[in-house]
Scaffold this motif. Structure first.
Motif, PDB file in Angstrom:
ATOM      1  N   GLU A 225       0.837  -1.197   0.000  1.00 23.09           N
ATOM      2  CA  GLU A 225       0.000   0.000   0.000  1.00 23.09           C
ATOM      3  C   GLU A 225       0.877   1.255   0.000  1.00 23.09           C
ATOM      4  O   GLU A 225       0.610   2.210  -0.728  1.00 23.09           O
ATOM      5  N   LYS A 230      -2.927  -0.467  -5.453  1.00 29.67           N
ATOM      6  CA  LYS A 230      -4.349  -0.406  -5.148  1.00 29.67           C
ATOM      7  C   LYS A 230      -4.748  -1.731  -4.485  1.00 29.67           C
ATOM      8  O   LYS A 230      -4.058  -2.733  -4.662  1.00 29.67           O
ATOM      9  N   TYR A 232      -6.878  -4.055  -5.162  1.00 29.97           N
ATOM     10  CA  TYR A 232      -6.964  -5.238  -6.016  1.00 29.97           C
ATOM     11  C   TYR A 232      -5.586  -5.660  -6.490  1.00 29.97           C
ATOM     12  O   TYR A 232      -5.303  -6.847  -6.669  1.00 29.97           O
ATOM     13  N   GLN A 233      -4.677  -4.655  -6.675  1.00 34.61           N
ATOM     14  CA  GLN A 233      -3.321  -5.007  -7.095  1.00 34.61           C
ATOM     15  C   GLN A 233      -2.600  -5.780  -6.001  1.00 34.61           C
ATOM     16  O   GLN A 233      -1.974  -6.808  -6.258  1.00 34.61           O
TER      17      GLN A 233
END
Lengths: 322, 271
Positions: A225, A230, A232-233
């Motif tokens: 983070e 993101k 979902y990544q």
């Protein structure tokens, strides 16, 4: 003479001492150890491994009206003193000629694969939630996952009959709410078989996933983070790859037994839901064709053993590399 | 972060509802007065009475309980040996084979296990005259074989978690291998042995497919009777039976949780 008298006992002594040395070597073998190892090994050899050899042997025999209902492979001709070995591949030829069997294998693999995938999708959020909750809640949630596994599998499949049938709970509720005005046919369809498999095997997927996710270092997600990933990544690039051992274990635990499943298609499926476990059952109990049932089992075993061997080999070489 | 936890909670809730709703409806309808399983006719215990008056079910249940008891006891002895051998006896020839034979029954489709064992029993009977006929004995052998694999896995994982220093200390103090096992290792792995016994009991009590293959005429186990009844449609007596089973398991799981919590509190006190 004296010398000889001395050497003879000496050589005897020597021999005896060598012999006792031998016995000492035997003492080193430790009979206790040997028997502890051999008792379970022998049990499994006789009641787990040899049966497969017998199945293979009988798959090469021919069906016969006799007790037991198959021809013997070896025949001793007393007059000619001649041992005839009669091996017949007819069952296998028939297996690959009759489209029923091929279709049954194919549709079992398909049904098992699709339901394994659905089970994975349903299990993942649950496993993730349990792995991230605080210890007290975790024990409760794990107990909730494990509890159905301890109750009868047969009765849990039976519960779905009352749920899915024409005047069952789901149709009653939907009609009561006015969402539908005709009952939907759900029982005796492939849909019901999928539901049944996902339902009964869900704990087998959740537990290995949970074990993998619990070990995961939460700071990795924070790092992702911080580096601007993101949600979902970081899920696809961090969480998912770390859960791979759990995913593999869970999928094997669901897929392999699901391929040979008999009870679920028999109780929830349509009469034309082809699954190989059911074909084998009918071949054995209805047609009483033991050699054919054995051939069906042998081919199923080969289909199932290949992926297991590939995967275990891969994980072993990985572990060896560590 | 917030959105994700909402997603997680909803999907997990749906998952748990999926797991529990069918069981809950099973329990509710077991108290239904009406013979029509989905029409509510008021509360009643008559299906429980009918269940206990059903001779066929009661006989099968008694047979299944006997089989499950003997099976789990045998499976615990053999499975503990196998688990101990695999995790404490170092390398030996055939270790890979034994661990393969332990893992395979866990996933083997039941139709294959059942068929292969039946064919073995038939072949053995014609060669050495044992086992003479099929029935309770052959079912026990078949169940023990797959239950011992479960016990071995549980014992093995418990042994892997255990600190080996206790066993080493006992060895340094001169304990023989047998007293080392019975006085040190066995008490330490007793929780695993108890859960292995209970799991074997449950698995044996529940097995339909393998028992159908290896049982003889007149030896119908409880799952075999349930299956033949359920195939004809929904019967409220079976709902009553399922409710009793769910009740026993729920009490057991709650007791196990309570015990675990007490133990973790105890170990927290010592820290």
């Amino acid at each position: 003479m004296n010398m000889k008298a001395l050497t003879l006992p000496a050589s005897i002594m020597d021999t005896i001492s060598r012999l006792t040395m031998r016995f000492n070597i035997f003492a080193n073998v430790k009979w206790g150890r040997l028997s502890v190892i051999s008792v379970p090994t022998l049990w499994l050899a006789v009641f787990f491994f040899i049966p497969f050899v017998v199945v293979f042997k009988i798959s090469l025999a021919e069906s016969a009206i006799a007790i037991p209902p198959y021809s013997s492979l070896f025949e001793w001709d007393a007059e000619e003193a001649f041992l005839a070995i009669k091996v017949s591949l007819a069952n296998y030829v028939y297996l690959f000629e009759d489209t029923l069997y091929i279709e049954a294998y194919w549709s079992s693999i398909k049904i098992a694969a699709v339901s394994t995938f659905i089970t994975l999708i349903v299990a993942f959020p649950i496993a993730y939630l349990i792995a991230r909750s605080d210890p007290q809640k975790r024990t409760l949630l794990l107990a909730l996952v494990v509890l159905p596994f301890w109750t009868s599998f047969l009765l849990r499949v039976y519960a779905w009959i009352g749920f899915l049938k024409k005047n069952g709970v789901i149709n009653d509720v939907l009609m009561g709410l006015g969402i539908i005005d005709q009952p939907i046919t759900m029982i005796q369809t492939d849909f019901a078989v999928y539901i049944g498999i996902v339902y009964t095997y869900l704990p087998f997927m959740i537990l290995p996933l949970y074990t993998a996710l619990e070990k995961m270092d939460i700071t990795l997600l924070e790092a992702a983070e911080d580096l601007g990933a993101k949600p979902y990544q970081s899920f696809f690039l961090v969480t998912l790859p770390l859960a791979v051992p759990g995913i593999i274990a869970g999928c094997l635990l669901v897929f392999i037994p699901a391929v040979g499943e008999f009870v679920i298609p028999a109780l929830l499926g349509a009469s034309d839901t082809l699954m190989i476990g059911r074909v084998l059952w009918d071949e054995f109990f209805l047609n009483r064709d033991w050699p054919m049932a054995s051939a069906v089992a042998t081919v199923m075993l080969i289909i199932l053993v290949l992926p297991i061997m590939l995967i275990t080999n891969r994980t072993e070489t990985k572990e060896g590399a560590k | 972060m917030k959105r994700r936890s909402v997603f997680l909670n909803t999907s997990s809730l749906i998952g748990f509802l999926f797991l529990y709703l069918p069981m809950i409806s099973l329990v509710i309808f077991s108290f239904n007065e009406s013979k029509l399983v989905t029409v509510w006719g008021g509360w009643s215990l008559k299906w429980y009475v009918a269940l206990f008056e059903n001779e066929q079910i009661m006989q099968a249940a008694w047979l299944s309980l006997k089989i499950a008891f003997i099976t789990s006891t045998l499976a615990v002895v053999l499975g503990t040996m196998a688990g101990y051998v695999l995790s404490r006896m170092g390398r030996f020839r055939g270790k890979m084979i034994l661990s393969g034979w332990i893992a395979a029954p866990l996933v083997m489709p039941e139709v294959i296990t059942g068929l292969s064992l039946l064919l073995l029993f038939v072949a053995m009977e014609s060669m050495i005259g044992w086992p003479a006929g099929r029935g309770m004995g052959t079912i026990i052998i078949a169940h023990t074989t797959f239950c011992l694999a479960y016990v071995a896995v549980i014992v093995q994982s418990r042994l892997a978690m255990l600190d080996e220093t206790l066993e080493e200390a006992a060895m340094d103090l001169g304990a023989k291998p047998s007293s080392l096992f019975f006085l040190v290792t066995l008490p330490l792995i007793s929780p695993a042995i108890i859960s292995g016994w209970l799991l074997s009991f449950t698995l044996s009590l529940d097995d339909l497919v393998i028992a159908s293959f290896v049982s003889g005429p007149g030896n119908s186990t409880l799952p075999m009777v349930i299956f033949s009844k359920v195939r004809m449609g929904v019967t409220p007596e079976i709902n009553a039976l399922a409710t009793l089973m769910i009740a026993v398991v729920t009490v057991g799981v709650i007791a196990a949780m309570y015990q675990m919590r007490r133990q973790s509190k105890l170990s927290a006190q010592f820290k």
